[in-house]
Scaffold this motif. Structure first.
Motif, mmCIF file in Angstrom:
data_model
loop_
_atom_site.group_PDB
_atom_site.id
_atom_site.type_symbol
_atom_site.label_atom_id
_atom_site.label_comp_id
_atom_site.label_asym_id
_atom_site.label_seq_id
_atom_site.Cartn_x
_atom_site.Cartn_y
_atom_site.Cartn_z
ATOM 1 N N ASN A 71 77.226 72.006 -94.822
ATOM 2 C CA ASN A 71 78.326 71.567 -93.969
ATOM 3 C C ASN A 71 79.030 72.759 -93.315
ATOM 4 O O ASN A 71 78.638 73.913 -93.497
ATOM 5 C CB ASN A 71 79.301 70.678 -94.745
ATOM 6 C CG ASN A 71 80.036 71.420 -95.843
ATOM 7 O OD1 ASN A 71 80.148 72.638 -95.832
ATOM 8 N ND2 ASN A 71 80.553 70.678 -96.805
ATOM 9 N N LEU A 72 80.062 72.465 -92.569
ATOM 10 C CA LEU A 72 80.790 73.487 -91.819
ATOM 11 C C LEU A 72 81.369 74.566 -92.730
ATOM 12 O O LEU A 72 81.361 75.750 -92.376
ATOM 13 C CB LEU A 72 81.908 72.829 -91.001
ATOM 14 C CG LEU A 72 82.782 73.761 -90.185
ATOM 15 C CD1 LEU A 72 81.960 74.516 -89.149
ATOM 16 C CD2 LEU A 72 83.896 72.981 -89.515
ATOM 17 N N GLU A 73 81.845 74.179 -93.885
ATOM 18 C CA GLU A 73 82.425 75.162 -94.805
ATOM 19 C C GLU A 73 81.377 76.175 -95.262
ATOM 20 O O GLU A 73 81.694 77.350 -95.457
ATOM 21 C CB GLU A 73 83.073 74.458 -96.006
ATOM 22 C CG GLU A 73 84.273 73.607 -95.625
ATOM 23 C CD GLU A 73 85.326 74.360 -94.816
ATOM 24 O OE1 GLU A 73 85.699 75.489 -95.198
ATOM 25 O OE2 GLU A 73 85.759 73.816 -93.784
ATOM 26 N N ASP A 74 80.139 75.741 -95.416
ATOM 27 C CA ASP A 74 79.057 76.664 -95.769
ATOM 28 C C ASP A 74 78.833 77.679 -94.648
ATOM 29 O O ASP A 74 78.651 78.869 -94.896
ATOM 30 C CB ASP A 74 77.759 75.897 -96.040
ATOM 31 C CG ASP A 74 77.874 74.932 -97.203
ATOM 32 O OD1 ASP A 74 78.567 75.255 -98.179
ATOM 33 O OD2 ASP A 74 77.265 73.851 -97.117
ATOM 34 N N THR A 90 85.464 78.575 -86.125
ATOM 35 C CA THR A 90 86.637 77.761 -86.421
ATOM 36 C C THR A 90 87.176 77.101 -85.159
ATOM 37 O O THR A 90 87.473 75.902 -85.144
ATOM 38 C CB THR A 90 87.729 78.620 -87.085
ATOM 39 O OG1 THR A 90 87.192 79.199 -88.274
ATOM 40 C CG2 THR A 90 88.950 77.792 -87.437
ATOM 41 N N GLN A 91 87.259 77.862 -84.072
ATOM 42 C CA GLN A 91 87.750 77.327 -82.802
ATOM 43 C C GLN A 91 86.844 76.203 -82.312
ATOM 44 O O GLN A 91 87.314 75.135 -81.917
ATOM 45 C CB GLN A 91 87.825 78.439 -81.758
ATOM 46 C CG GLN A 91 88.196 77.965 -80.372
ATOM 47 C CD GLN A 91 87.980 79.045 -79.313
ATOM 48 O OE1 GLN A 91 87.637 80.177 -79.624
ATOM 49 N NE2 GLN A 91 88.173 78.679 -78.072
ATOM 50 N N LYS A 92 85.538 76.428 -82.334
ATOM 51 C CA LYS A 92 84.594 75.410 -81.864
ATOM 52 C C LYS A 92 84.642 74.156 -82.740
ATOM 53 O O LYS A 92 84.547 73.032 -82.236
ATOM 54 C CB LYS A 92 83.161 75.953 -81.819
ATOM 55 C CG LYS A 92 82.939 76.938 -80.698
ATOM 56 C CD LYS A 92 83.158 76.271 -79.360
ATOM 57 C CE LYS A 92 83.028 77.239 -78.224
ATOM 58 N NZ LYS A 92 83.366 76.637 -76.935
ATOM 59 N N LEU A 96 85.491 70.405 -81.472
ATOM 60 C CA LEU A 96 84.620 69.261 -81.747
ATOM 61 C C LEU A 96 85.374 68.145 -82.459
ATOM 62 O O LEU A 96 85.181 66.963 -82.161
ATOM 63 C CB LEU A 96 83.413 69.693 -82.585
ATOM 64 C CG LEU A 96 82.337 70.474 -81.853
ATOM 65 C CD1 LEU A 96 81.324 71.031 -82.844
ATOM 66 C CD2 LEU A 96 81.646 69.615 -80.824
ATOM 67 N N THR A 97 86.231 68.510 -83.400
ATOM 68 C CA THR A 97 87.016 67.510 -84.122
ATOM 69 C C THR A 97 87.922 66.748 -83.172
ATOM 70 O O THR A 97 87.991 65.519 -83.211
ATOM 71 C CB THR A 97 87.846 68.181 -85.235
ATOM 72 O OG1 THR A 97 86.961 68.854 -86.129
ATOM 73 C CG2 THR A 97 88.667 67.172 -86.003
ATOM 74 N N GLN A 103 86.971 60.470 -78.639
ATOM 75 C CA GLN A 103 85.894 59.505 -78.432
ATOM 76 C C GLN A 103 86.105 58.258 -79.289
ATOM 77 O O GLN A 103 85.896 57.141 -78.826
ATOM 78 C CB GLN A 103 84.527 60.134 -78.743
ATOM 79 C CG GLN A 103 84.125 61.238 -77.797
ATOM 80 C CD GLN A 103 83.981 60.750 -76.369
ATOM 81 O OE1 GLN A 103 83.519 59.656 -76.121
ATOM 82 N NE2 GLN A 103 84.401 61.577 -75.430
ATOM 83 N N LYS A 104 86.527 58.454 -80.538
ATOM 84 C CA LYS A 104 86.786 57.313 -81.415
ATOM 85 C C LYS A 104 87.920 56.467 -80.858
ATOM 86 O O LYS A 104 87.868 55.244 -80.885
ATOM 87 C CB LYS A 104 87.136 57.784 -82.827
ATOM 88 C CG LYS A 104 85.957 58.200 -83.649
ATOM 89 C CD LYS A 104 86.381 58.595 -85.040
ATOM 90 C CE LYS A 104 85.201 59.089 -85.855
ATOM 91 N NZ LYS A 104 85.616 59.540 -87.183
#
Length: 137
Positions: A71-74, A90-92, A96-97, A103-104
């Motif tokens: 995952n992202l943390e890895d 982190t910025q990207k 994305l979040t 979108q949701k």
């Protein structure tokens, strides 16, 4: 089976080498320098080996956390030694979040209006209610 794996690895290395050569060409044009074929091959080989190490490290980080998915943390843990890379990742991920949340929200709004539900703006607008009521008469 082993032969197929080796062929796939060779194809991946060839694609990697091609991409590195294209990037070197871009840099060469921008900086007005040239790369020898040997230099491109060396950069390609070193970068490919480093990517293999990264992949193994990412797998180990996930396994250490008792997960089967990276995952992202890895990825952030892998990039921890490069402050600029860590900031970029982190910025990207934040972008994305935010994009995913937007979108949701749009999907929820579409599904709500498609089912005949009013959006929060329509619920607050008395003129919208009035015009709907006048259509019923």
């Amino acid at each position: 089976m082993e032969q197929e794996r080796e062929q796939l690895l060779e194809r991946l290395q060839a694609a990697f080498h091609y991409t590195v050569a294209c990037l070197c060409e871009e840099v060469a044009e921008d900086k007005e320098i040239q790369f020898s074929k040997q230099a491109i091959a060396a950069i390609s080989e070193i970068t490919f080996r480093q990517c293999e190490i990264f992949a193994k490290d990412l797998e180990m980080f996930a396994r250490h956390a008792k997960r089967s998915t990276i995952n992202l943390e890895d990825v952030k843990l892998l990039a921890r030694r490069s402050n600029s890379l860590l900031r970029y990742i982190t910025q990207k991920s934040e972008e994305l979040t935010l994009n995913n949340l937007e979108q949701k929200g749009k999907r929820k709004q579409k599904s709500g209006t498609a089912k005949g539900k009013r959006t929060s703006e329509e619920q607050m607008d008395p003129l919208a209610l009035e015009s709907e009521d006048s259509n019923l008469v």
